[in-house]
Write a protein that holds these residues in place. Structure first.
Motif, PDB file in Angstrom:
ATOM      1  N   CYS A 150       0.837  -1.204   0.000  1.00  0.00           N
ATOM      2  CA  CYS A 150       0.000   0.000   0.000  1.00  0.00           C
ATOM      3  C   CYS A 150       0.873   1.256   0.000  1.00  0.00           C
ATOM      4  N   LYS A 151       2.106   1.156   0.508  1.00  0.00           N
ATOM      5  CA  LYS A 151       2.996   2.320   0.500  1.00  0.00           C
ATOM      6  C   LYS A 151       3.913   2.339  -0.711  1.00  0.00           C
ATOM      7  N   ASP A 152       4.034   1.197  -1.383  1.00  0.00           N
ATOM      8  CA  ASP A 152       4.965   1.052  -2.492  1.00  0.00           C
ATOM      9  C   ASP A 152       4.553   1.932  -3.670  1.00  0.00           C
ATOM     10  N   ARG A 153       5.474   2.794  -4.108  1.00  0.00           N
ATOM     11  CA  ARG A 153       5.124   3.739  -5.174  1.00  0.00           C
ATOM     12  C   ARG A 153       4.946   3.074  -6.530  1.00  0.00           C
ATOM     13  N   GLU A 154       5.615   1.936  -6.723  1.00  0.00           N
ATOM     14  CA  GLU A 154       5.513   1.254  -8.021  1.00  0.00           C
ATOM     15  C   GLU A 154       4.174   0.537  -8.177  1.00  0.00           C
ATOM     16  N   THR A 155       3.493   0.319  -7.065  1.00  0.00           N
ATOM     17  CA  THR A 155       2.254  -0.462  -7.099  1.00  0.00           C
ATOM     18  C   THR A 155       1.042   0.442  -7.155  1.00  0.00           C
ATOM     19  N   ARG A 156       0.261   0.324  -8.224  1.00  0.00           N
ATOM     20  CA  ARG A 156      -0.972   1.114  -8.322  1.00  0.00           C
ATOM     21  C   ARG A 156      -2.199   0.286  -7.961  1.00  0.00           C
ATOM     22  N   VAL A 157      -2.113  -1.027  -8.201  1.00  0.00           N
ATOM     23  CA  VAL A 157      -3.222  -1.920  -7.870  1.00  0.00           C
ATOM     24  C   VAL A 157      -2.640  -3.120  -7.127  1.00  0.00           C
ATOM     25  N   VAL A 158      -3.272  -3.491  -6.016  1.00  0.00           N
ATOM     26  CA  VAL A 158      -2.822  -4.665  -5.271  1.00  0.00           C
ATOM     27  C   VAL A 158      -3.795  -5.807  -5.538  1.00  0.00           C
ATOM     28  N   VAL A 159      -3.245  -6.969  -5.863  1.00  0.00           N
ATOM     29  CA  VAL A 159      -4.092  -8.149  -6.063  1.00  0.00           C
ATOM     30  C   VAL A 159      -3.607  -9.241  -5.118  1.00  0.00           C
ATOM     31  N   PHE A 160      -4.540  -9.837  -4.388  1.00  0.00           N
ATOM     32  CA  PHE A 160      -4.196 -10.829  -3.376  1.00  0.00           C
ATOM     33  C   PHE A 160      -4.926 -12.135  -3.610  1.00  0.00           C
ATOM     34  N   TYR A 161      -4.214 -13.232  -3.522  1.00  0.00           N
ATOM     35  CA  TYR A 161      -4.891 -14.515  -3.377  1.00  0.00           C
ATOM     36  C   TYR A 161      -4.567 -15.032  -1.977  1.00  0.00           C
ATOM     37  N   ILE A 162      -5.609 -15.264  -1.157  1.00  0.00           N
ATOM     38  CA  ILE A 162      -5.364 -15.768   0.193  1.00  0.00           C
ATOM     39  C   ILE A 162      -6.262 -16.972   0.462  1.00  0.00           C
ATOM     40  N   GLU A 163      -5.838 -17.769   1.409  1.00  0.00           N
ATOM     41  CA  GLU A 163      -6.731 -18.835   1.870  1.00  0.00           C
ATOM     42  C   GLU A 163      -7.195 -18.532   3.289  1.00  0.00           C
ATOM     43  N   GLY A 164      -6.548 -17.590   3.924  1.00  0.00           N
ATOM     44  CA  GLY A 164      -6.955 -17.179   5.252  1.00  0.00           C
ATOM     45  C   GLY A 164      -5.993 -16.119   5.725  1.00  0.00           C
ATOM     46  N   VAL A 165      -6.386 -15.335   6.737  1.00  0.00           N
ATOM     47  CA  VAL A 165      -5.432 -14.395   7.295  1.00  0.00           C
ATOM     48  C   VAL A 165      -5.070 -14.854   8.699  1.00  0.00           C
ATOM     49  N   LYS A 166      -3.867 -14.481   9.121  1.00  0.00           N
ATOM     50  CA  LYS A 166      -3.401 -14.963  10.422  1.00  0.00           C
ATOM     51  C   LYS A 166      -3.711 -13.980  11.532  1.00  0.00           C
ATOM     52  N   ARG A 167      -3.698 -12.695  11.203  1.00  0.00           N
ATOM     53  CA  ARG A 167      -3.919 -11.668  12.237  1.00  0.00           C
ATOM     54  C   ARG A 167      -5.077 -10.786  11.773  1.00  0.00           C
ATOM     55  N   GLY A 168      -6.286 -11.179  12.163  1.00  0.00           N
ATOM     56  CA  GLY A 168      -7.493 -10.536  11.658  1.00  0.00           C
ATOM     57  C   GLY A 168      -7.583  -9.047  11.923  1.00  0.00           C
ATOM     58  N   ARG A 169      -7.375  -8.647  13.187  1.00  0.00           N
ATOM     59  CA  ARG A 169      -7.549  -7.225  13.519  1.00  0.00           C
ATOM     60  C   ARG A 169      -6.488  -6.358  12.839  1.00  0.00           C
ATOM     61  N   GLU A 170      -5.245  -6.844  12.797  1.00  0.00           N
ATOM     62  CA  GLU A 170      -4.176  -6.090  12.125  1.00  0.00           C
ATOM     63  C   GLU A 170      -4.464  -5.999  10.623  1.00  0.00           C
ATOM     64  N   PHE A 171      -5.011  -7.081  10.084  1.00  0.00           N
ATOM     65  CA  PHE A 171      -5.361  -7.100   8.665  1.00  0.00           C
ATOM     66  C   PHE A 171      -6.356  -5.973   8.377  1.00  0.00           C
ATOM     67  N   ILE A 172      -7.336  -5.822   9.258  1.00  0.00           N
ATOM     68  CA  ILE A 172      -8.334  -4.763   9.085  1.00  0.00           C
ATOM     69  C   ILE A 172      -7.678  -3.385   9.177  1.00  0.00           C
ATOM     70  N   GLU A 173      -6.786  -3.215  10.153  1.00  0.00           N
ATOM     71  CA  GLU A 173      -6.125  -1.910  10.323  1.00  0.00           C
ATOM     72  C   GLU A 173      -5.339  -1.526   9.066  1.00  0.00           C
ATOM     73  N   VAL A 174      -4.594  -2.472   8.515  1.00  0.00           N
ATOM     74  CA  VAL A 174      -3.817  -2.189   7.309  1.00  0.00           C
ATOM     75  C   VAL A 174      -4.747  -1.963   6.123  1.00  0.00           C
ATOM     76  N   ALA A 175      -5.799  -2.774   6.045  1.00  0.00           N
ATOM     77  CA  ALA A 175      -6.733  -2.665   4.918  1.00  0.00           C
ATOM     78  C   ALA A 175      -7.335  -1.269   4.849  1.00  0.00           C
TER      79      ALA A 175
END
Lengths: 205, 466
Positions: free
Chosen positions: B209-234
């Motif tokens: 999200c901070k990376d200047r080269e990245t304009r669109v982030v695409v994720f494939y996940i099967e689950g997240v490990k740290r739910g609340r932190e995931f929300i904060e970053v999201a």
């Protein structure tokens, strides 16, 4: 898990400005008749071991007059015997013919406390029409939950209804976030005459 | 204790790499990784490391241990048998290596949780961000770092662009990587992070999200490990750039016991859906969505509303496209009187000036240009779907060039729909490499516009306090 006493739960709701229908425990048929005071009532048997009160035949609605109430009370007590221990709750009839919704809370193992809004009452499982958000939920988010329901035209036919339900969700979210509660069901909440009444509460600590 | 967010800067943009397990033997993973970095022209120092090394590997001076290099190493790529990984990692830690990618498998994915815990503990002791184990690692067309052990002739090299793709699964990751080229969008970073023993999706999302080269982030996940932190970053990520997410395992039945109706309705799948919706993710239901959404987000601006103008050189597809709009909750726009006046002058008399605008089968580049020019300036139109059937006599490369011109210069989003055989495909890839997404059906186009518009609304709501 432990089920919070109905009146403790009701008092908690009241602290957050959430309306629920007038209720009292009826220790006897006589108690129930006195509570009715000439008005129509509902009798419910409350037991930790019965989640589906109406499916288990533990709700007797629309009881009118002393004779009917007494008969219903005895029949209910007999039916509830296999869910011992139980208590019988008497409630005023609320908003007949109103739309029933469910507002609830659940703790997800990964994301924490969630709030749910859905088409309620006996339709909860038949239609599975609901929306979910992570706590805390603000007004705008709550409104989007209402708008997401497939049944929104029935549940919230106008702007006032949307706002009223959204406000209720925000209060439930606040209550749920603030307190040590693992699960919470207000089901059904009956929408009638521009207001609402929670007629069944299930708070699990 | 782990830091809340691991700093991945040096790991992703290394100035020097050590390939541990590098080998002369072409059968070895370490050989392929070393060769790929040499072949792709990684622009930093490369140190092959092999415990049995003597002399050089592939013409580069080889070392027996990372400790022997005596120069700063930003990234260690570890491809040695699982049992040897902890020892190698300790050496990396002592040598002050800034980060590592453990390609090797044989950890938690096969039940070796003890070995994986040891890996995690070593990484934390040296505050060393580690990607993996059991992963492909990173490929980056800009820095030309390539830790993938896939022989390069088997995979199409994606061109440089703005889409970064992170995948828990190496298999999904490598197929996506291979297909990016034919889908004509450009890649920024590719990160396959495997078992996520140290660096997890929270760290990666925080970095991207901070990376200047990245304009669109695409994720494939099967689950997240740290739910609340995931929300904060999201929350922070999705107000900066679109994040497209595909989650595997959404059909899993909830296993948690329920004491309430709410709990029986809201299982883990519903929780993920709630998080995606509430915090501005664009959820892809499958790989097709993932590609369709990536290309519109990479090239097109955000939309101001949901009123879509359809222009076409084939009447029937215009009708289908209108249906597709409404199925996706969008609206057909209504042209302003001024636009109608302009169009009546520009179009031949057989053209009925209303939306969907059927410019007739003989529409050429001039007719497309006139329509796009007028509609592009119409305030009643928020986005444009241009259907170009290249089978018609008027449609040729000049039409493609016109679509590119308008699709890259307007302030509102535009997508193209084109279906057909090889002549069409040639023009499709021409238009896409020109920077305008092309879809093979009005349905795909409408769904992608709907995703862009939903995200535009979210961004607007989050950045304009009401």
């Amino acid at each position: 898990m432990s089920l919070m006493d109905y009146f403790k739960a009701e008092a908690l709701l009241r602290r957050y400005g959430i309306r629920s229908v007038r209720s009292a425990y009826a220790e006897s048929a006589h108690d129930a008749v006195r509570f009715a005071n000439g008005k129509r009532i509902v009798l419910k048997a409350i037991s930790r071991s019965a989640l589906h009160k109406s499916k288990s035949g533990l709700v007797m609605a629309d009881l009118d007059g002393e004779r009917e109430i007494r008969l219903a009370y005895d029949a209910l007590a007999k039916r509830a015997a296999r869910y011992r221990p139980f208590r019988i709750l008497a409630q005023r009839m609320a908003g007949e013919g109103g739309i029933e919704i469910i507002v609830g809370g659940k703790t997800d193992s990964q994301f924490g406390k969630l709030v749910l809004l859905g088409l309620g009452g006996v339709y909860v499982e038949a239609f599975r029409d609901f929306s979910v958000r992570v706590c805390p939920v603000g007004r705008a988010e709550a409104e989007s939950m209402v708008m997401e329901l497939r049944s929104r035209a029935v549940v919230a036919p106008n702007r006032r209804a949307v706002v009223m339900i959204a406000n209720l969700i925000v209060r439930v979210s606040r209550l749920y976030s603030d307190n040590k509660i693992s699960e919470l069901d207000l089901n059904p909440v009956i929408l009638h005459n521009g207001t609402y009444d929670a007629v069944d509460l299930r708070v699990i600590t | 204790m782990r830091q809340r967010y691991m700093n991945l800067e040096r790991l992703v943009n290394p100035r020097s790499i050590a390939v541990i397990g590098a080998s002369q033997n072409p059968e070895k993973v370490g050989h392929v990784i070393l060769k790929n970095n040499i072949d792709s022209g990684f622009d930093g120092r490369i140190y092959p490391v092999n415990i049995n090394a003597s002399g050089a590997i592939m013409g580069l001076k080889a070392y027996r241990s990372v400790l022997d290099i005596k120069r700063p190493v930003d990234l260690a790529i570890i491809a040695v048998p699982a049992a040897a990984v902890p020892g190698v990692m300790r050496e990396c830690g002592r040598a002050g290596v800034k980060g590592a990618i453990v390609v090797s498998g044989g950890f938690a994915e096969v039940g070796e949780t003890g070995l994986q815990d040891e890996l995690t503990a070593i990484a934390l002791r040296y505050s060393m961000p580690v990607i993996g184990p059991n992963c492909l690692g990173i490929t980056d067309p800009r820095t030309r770092l390539d830790t993938l052990f896939l022989p390069s002739f088997k995979i199409d090299k994606p061109s440089v662009g703005g889409v970064s793709f992170a995948s828990q699964s190496g298999a999904v990751g490598s197929s996506v990587l291979d297909m990016i080229n034919s889908e004509s969008f450009g890649l920024s970073r590719f990160i396959s992070y495997g078992n996520a023993a140290v660096v997890d999706e929270v760290d990666i999302l925080n970095f991207l999200c901070k990376d200047r080269e990245t304009r669109v982030v695409v994720f494939y996940i099967e689950g997240v490990k740290r739910g609340r932190e995931f929300i904060e970053v999201a929350k922070r990520a999705t107000i900066r750039k679109p994040v497209i997410i595909l989650k595997g395992g959404m059909s899993e039945a909830g296993s948690e016991a329920a004491h309430s109706h709410t709990a029986s309705l809201a299982g883990s799948t519903q929780a993920y859906e709630a998080v995606f919706r509430q915090f501005g993710f664009t959820e892809a239901k499958d790989l097709k969505d993932l590609f369709n959404f990536s290309k519109i987000f990479e090239t097109q601006p955000l939309a101001r509303g949901d009123r879509i103008a359809i222009i076409t050189n084939g009447g029937g597809t215009g009708v289908l496209a209108t249906d597709a709009l409404y199925e996706n909750g969008l609206e057909l726009a209504k042209l302003s009187e001024n636009t109608k006046r302009v169009l009546r002058k520009a179009m031949p008399p057989i053209v009925n000036v209303r939306l969907p605008l059927d410019m007739a089968g003989d529409a050429d580049d001039k007719r497309f240009a006139a329509a796009l020019d007028a509609i592009g300036n119409d305030k009643n139109v928020d986005a444009i779907m241009a259907i170009a059937l290249f089978q018609t006599p008027g449609a040729d490369s000049r039409v493609a060039a016109t679509l590119i011109h308008y699709g890259t210069s307007m302030s509102k989003p535009m997508v193209v729909v084109s279906m057909g055989g090889s002549y069409t495909k040639t023009h499709k890839s021409m238009i896409e490499s020109g920077g305008v997404p092309v879809y093979e059906s009005p349905g795909d186009a409408a769904e992608s516009l709907a995703a862009l518009i939903r995200y535009s609304r979210y961004r607007y709501a989050k950045t304009h306090k009401v």
